[in-house]
Design a protein around this motif. Structure first.
Motif, PDB file in Angstrom:
ATOM      1  N   GLU A   1       0.836  -1.203   0.000  1.00  6.32           N
ATOM      2  CA  GLU A   1       0.000   0.000   0.000  1.00  6.32           C
ATOM      3  C   GLU A   1       0.874   1.258   0.000  1.00  6.32           C
ATOM      4  O   GLU A   1       0.638   2.215  -0.757  1.00  6.32           O
ATOM      5  CB  GLU A   1      -0.907  -0.050   1.247  1.00  6.32           C
ATOM      6  CG  GLU A   1      -2.103   0.872   1.250  1.00  6.32           C
ATOM      7  CD  GLU A   1      -2.853   0.924  -0.073  1.00  6.32           C
ATOM      8  OE1 GLU A   1      -3.163  -0.149  -0.624  1.00  6.32           O
ATOM      9  OE2 GLU A   1      -3.101   2.052  -0.554  1.00  6.32           O
ATOM     10  N   ALA A   2       1.917   1.237   0.849  1.00  8.00           N
ATOM     11  CA  ALA A   2       2.807   2.403   0.947  1.00  8.00           C
ATOM     12  C   ALA A   2       3.545   2.636  -0.375  1.00  8.00           C
ATOM     13  O   ALA A   2       3.712   3.781  -0.814  1.00  8.00           O
ATOM     14  CB  ALA A   2       3.813   2.190   2.080  1.00  8.00           C
ATOM     15  N   ILE A   3       3.980   1.552  -1.015  1.00  2.25           N
ATOM     16  CA  ILE A   3       4.718   1.667  -2.289  1.00  2.25           C
ATOM     17  C   ILE A   3       3.801   2.272  -3.354  1.00  2.25           C
ATOM     18  O   ILE A   3       4.186   3.179  -4.101  1.00  2.25           O
ATOM     19  CB  ILE A   3       5.253   0.279  -2.727  1.00  2.25           C
ATOM     20  CG1 ILE A   3       6.353  -0.182  -1.770  1.00  2.25           C
ATOM     21  CG2 ILE A   3       5.762   0.309  -4.167  1.00  2.25           C
ATOM     22  CD1 ILE A   3       6.701  -1.655  -1.868  1.00  2.25           C
ATOM     23  N   LYS A   4       2.569   1.775  -3.384  1.00  2.00           N
ATOM     24  CA  LYS A   4       1.612   2.263  -4.381  1.00  2.00           C
ATOM     25  C   LYS A   4       1.309   3.752  -4.156  1.00  2.00           C
ATOM     26  O   LYS A   4       1.311   4.552  -5.096  1.00  2.00           O
ATOM     27  CB  LYS A   4       0.321   1.448  -4.220  1.00  2.00           C
ATOM     28  CG  LYS A   4      -0.534   1.383  -5.433  1.00  2.00           C
ATOM     29  CD  LYS A   4      -1.497   0.236  -5.259  1.00  2.00           C
ATOM     30  CE  LYS A   4      -2.887   0.651  -5.667  1.00  2.00           C
ATOM     31  NZ  LYS A   4      -3.867  -0.372  -5.352  1.00  2.00           N
ATOM     32  N   ARG A   5       1.115   4.106  -2.890  1.00  2.00           N
ATOM     33  CA  ARG A   5       0.767   5.490  -2.563  1.00  2.00           C
ATOM     34  C   ARG A   5       1.909   6.441  -2.917  1.00  2.00           C
ATOM     35  O   ARG A   5       1.713   7.505  -3.487  1.00  2.00           O
ATOM     36  CB  ARG A   5       0.450   5.576  -1.065  1.00  2.00           C
ATOM     37  CG  ARG A   5      -0.549   6.639  -0.718  1.00  2.00           C
ATOM     38  CD  ARG A   5      -1.025   6.621   0.709  1.00  2.00           C
ATOM     39  NE  ARG A   5      -0.073   6.115   1.668  1.00  2.00           N
ATOM     40  CZ  ARG A   5      -0.274   5.019   2.395  1.00  2.00           C
ATOM     41  NH1 ARG A   5      -1.374   4.307   2.258  1.00  2.00           N
ATOM     42  NH2 ARG A   5       0.633   4.623   3.272  1.00  2.00           N
ATOM     43  N   ALA A   6       3.146   6.010  -2.581  1.00  2.00           N
ATOM     44  CA  ALA A   6       4.296   6.908  -2.786  1.00  2.00           C
ATOM     45  C   ALA A   6       4.896   6.775  -4.182  1.00  2.00           C
ATOM     46  O   ALA A   6       5.828   7.471  -4.521  1.00  2.00           O
ATOM     47  CB  ALA A   6       5.363   6.598  -1.742  1.00  2.00           C
ATOM     48  N   LYS A   7       4.359   5.830  -4.975  1.00  2.00           N
ATOM     49  CA  LYS A   7       4.923   5.520  -6.303  1.00  2.00           C
ATOM     50  C   LYS A   7       6.415   5.201  -6.175  1.00  2.00           C
ATOM     51  O   LYS A   7       7.266   5.702  -6.913  1.00  2.00           O
ATOM     52  CB  LYS A   7       4.706   6.681  -7.275  1.00  2.00           C
ATOM     53  CG  LYS A   7       3.239   7.101  -7.417  1.00  2.00           C
ATOM     54  CD  LYS A   7       2.771   7.012  -8.840  1.00  2.00           C
ATOM     55  CE  LYS A   7       1.296   7.316  -9.027  1.00  2.00           C
ATOM     56  NZ  LYS A   7       0.412   6.511  -8.166  1.00  2.00           N
ATOM     57  N   GLY A   8       6.678   4.352  -5.219  1.00  2.00           N
ATOM     58  CA  GLY A   8       8.053   3.879  -5.018  1.00  2.00           C
ATOM     59  C   GLY A   8       8.230   2.545  -5.719  1.00  2.00           C
ATOM     60  O   GLY A   8       7.422   2.141  -6.562  1.00  2.00           O
ATOM     61  N   ILE A   9       9.288   1.831  -5.346  1.00  2.00           N
ATOM     62  CA  ILE A   9       9.585   0.564  -6.009  1.00  2.00           C
ATOM     63  C   ILE A   9      10.294  -0.352  -5.013  1.00  2.00           C
ATOM     64  O   ILE A   9      11.036   0.120  -4.163  1.00  2.00           O
ATOM     65  CB  ILE A   9      10.461   0.813  -7.269  1.00  2.00           C
ATOM     66  CG1 ILE A   9      10.428  -0.368  -8.212  1.00  2.00           C
ATOM     67  CG2 ILE A   9      11.891   1.160  -6.934  1.00  2.00           C
ATOM     68  CD1 ILE A   9       9.593  -0.131  -9.443  1.00  2.00           C
TER      69      ILE A   9
END
Ligand code: SF4
Length: 518
Positions: A438-446
């Motif tokens: 969820e955090a990766i999706k929200r922050a557009k991280g990888i």
């Protein structure tokens, strides 16, 4: 004389010298740190030959290449050089010439082996586990299991068990009518990929809770013989169960490193013991890609010598990245760039990389919760963090073996690191949990993975290393690595898609189609 007495029989007794015992255990620990057992290499090579999933085959290729490099370089197979577990069968006619107890001598052997300057091993043991968790500095104490048996020799089985696989140990007290196979097939997928498959499952069935766990652990030290067992056919109910579990666990499609593929387990070992009529205790302990164990017998004639593997034991596999891998400059990469990376694709990283694992993340979170700032010079903005605790270097190395640690343990810090610290991405091993996805999706991280258990191979890509924060944390300090062509795979892309969900699902489907077609 009755059958329990040996009073009138002249029999041999042996004198075991304490120094011989310590030397033998210390040498065995060094040996297993860089030599895979030949049966494991053979089984892994066979898995490589038959693997149809490109991602899993690539991972097994890295493991095999790493294994050969470690044997040649006499450096650890994995950065986690393990918790030492020793099983001793001490003959009742043995006399010791030693000034310390057996456990104390094992610990002295651990100390010598882990501090050997020719091949420093990582000290991973922490004292006060429920509190301060202070590293003991020399990987002591070992876990020692002793049994007294008839005879005049000492049989020693030594293992260095990886933390990632030990972490996934499971236990249940089933009802006698419950189905063991169903329990295993529910338990294994829940273990995720942090135990670095392909490996071996050890099952302990029966006894009591602690007995079942011990049976499972000791079963992992038996040689891999699934291939031979299948060739000759089962001779007991337990052998039938081993074969059934081997096939059914592999049909889950989890594959090497959880990327989806044909081989998740190379063997399934089982030991059993009578149990109470009311219950069916069952323990499951996985062994990882860093399968490390040895057996020797002392008979009083001097220290043991372990046979070295033959170079011909390794298949002719020299892993190299595919030419279509995405090449990334870590010093210039932006958030917009990572939006185009897809789960499952191979990426070669070059440039500056920060490291950090459990203790560093906890300290960062504590500092921020107290309103304090990070140490000078520590800035995560647009950076990648590698979850690793490397082995100390020897000779001309810039760093010792430095493979990834399990990413899920950092899940609870992921939101903080991505949103408050400005981190771009992470590199670890295994799947991410719901909070991290969820955090990766929200922050557009990888989130990326390196191959767990290919630590020496990974370290060859590290050109320089310096500690930038928390030096008191030892191997858990924050380093800055400069890497060149470090091979990783996109595990979770910026849209939150995870290769650990799609890969095993796809390969489970394919395997089941093949089974149905037979
Ligand atoms: S192979 Fe994986 S589980 Fe095993 S010791 Fe290494 S990092 Fe840990």
């Amino acid at each position: 004389m009755n059958k329990w007495s040996n009073r009138l029989t002249h029999h041999r007794s042996a004198i075991i010298d304490g120094e011989d015992f310590i030397t033998s255990v210390a040498d065995a620990l060094q040996h297993i740190s860089y030599f895979h057992p030949p049966d494991y290499i053979q089984a892994l090579a066979e898995a490589y030959r038959r693997e149809a999933s490109p991602a899993a085959r690539d991972a097994i290729g890295q493991l095999l290449t790493n294994s050969r490099l470690c044997a040649e370089g006499r450096r650890p197979i994995c950065q986690d050089t393990g918790i030492v577990v020793v099983f001793l069968s001490i003959g009742m006619d043995v006399r010791w010439e030693a000034s310390a107890g057996v456990e104390e001598m094992v610990n002295e052997a651990v100390r010598r082996a882990y501090r050997n300057p020719d091949n420093l091993l990582r000290a991973s043991m922490v004292a006060d586990p429920a509190g301060a968790r202070i590293n003991t500095g020399d990987n002591t104490p070992a876990i020692v299991h002793t049994r007294l048996v008839p005879g005049h020799t000492v049989e020693v089985k030594v293992a260095a068990k990886g933390g990632g696989s030990e972490h996934k140990a499971a236990f249940a007290t089933l009802n006698p009518s419950d189905d063991i196979v169903s329990w295993v097939l529910e338990t294994v997928p829940a273990m995720g990929a942090g135990w670095c498959p392909p490996g071996i499952l050890g099952l302990g069935i029966g006894g009591t809770a602690e007995k079942a766990m011990l049976l499972a652990k000791e079963s992992l030290l038996d040689p891999i013989d699934m291939h031979a067992l299948k060739a000759r056919g089962p001779r007991s109910r337990l052998e039938e169960l081993r074969m059934e579990l081997h096939d059914k666990v592999n049909a889950l499609g989890i594959g090497a490193q959880g990327l989806g593929g044909l081989t998740t387990v190379l063997d399934v070992k089982i030991r059993d013991y009578p149990s109470h009529a009311a219950s069916l205790p069952i323990a499951l302990i996985p062994n990882c890609a860093a399968t490390r164990h040895a057996r020797f017998v002392l008979d009083g004639t001097g220290p043991a010598t372990l046979a070295q593997p033959n170079p011909a034991d390794w298949p002719n596999v020299a892993w190299a990245p595919t030419s279509d891998a995405r090449r990334v400059n870590l010093d210039a990469v932006t958030r917009d760039d990572v939006l185009g990376w897809k789960a499952g694709e191979t990426v070669m990283l070059s440039g500056r990389l920060l490291t950090g694992r459990d203790a560093a993340h906890r300290r960062i979170a504590d500092l921020l919760s107290r309103g304090e700032s990070l140490p000078a010079g520590l800035d995560f903005t647009n950076r990648f963090i590698y979850y690793v605790g490397p082995v100390d270097p020897v000779r001309n190395e810039v760093v010792g073996p430095a493979g990834p640690t399990t990413a899920t343990r950092m899940d609870k810090f992921t939101d903080l690191m991505l949103t408050r610290m400005g981190l771009l991405g992470m590199i670890g091993k295994g799947e991410r949990g719901p909070a991290a996805l969820e955090a990766i999706k929200r922050a557009k991280g990888i989130s990326l993975i390196a191959v767990g258990g290919a630590a020496y191979l990974v370290s060859k890509a590290i050109r320089s290393a310096r500690v930038v924060a928390f030096p008191d944390l030892g191997m858990e300090a924050i380093y800055e690595f400069v890497v060149e062509n470090m091979p990783v795979t996109v595990a979770v892309d910026a849209a939150g898609r995870s290769i650990h969900e799609t890969g095993p699902a796809e390969w489970k489907r394919r395997i089941n189609l093949r089974i149905d077609d037979r």
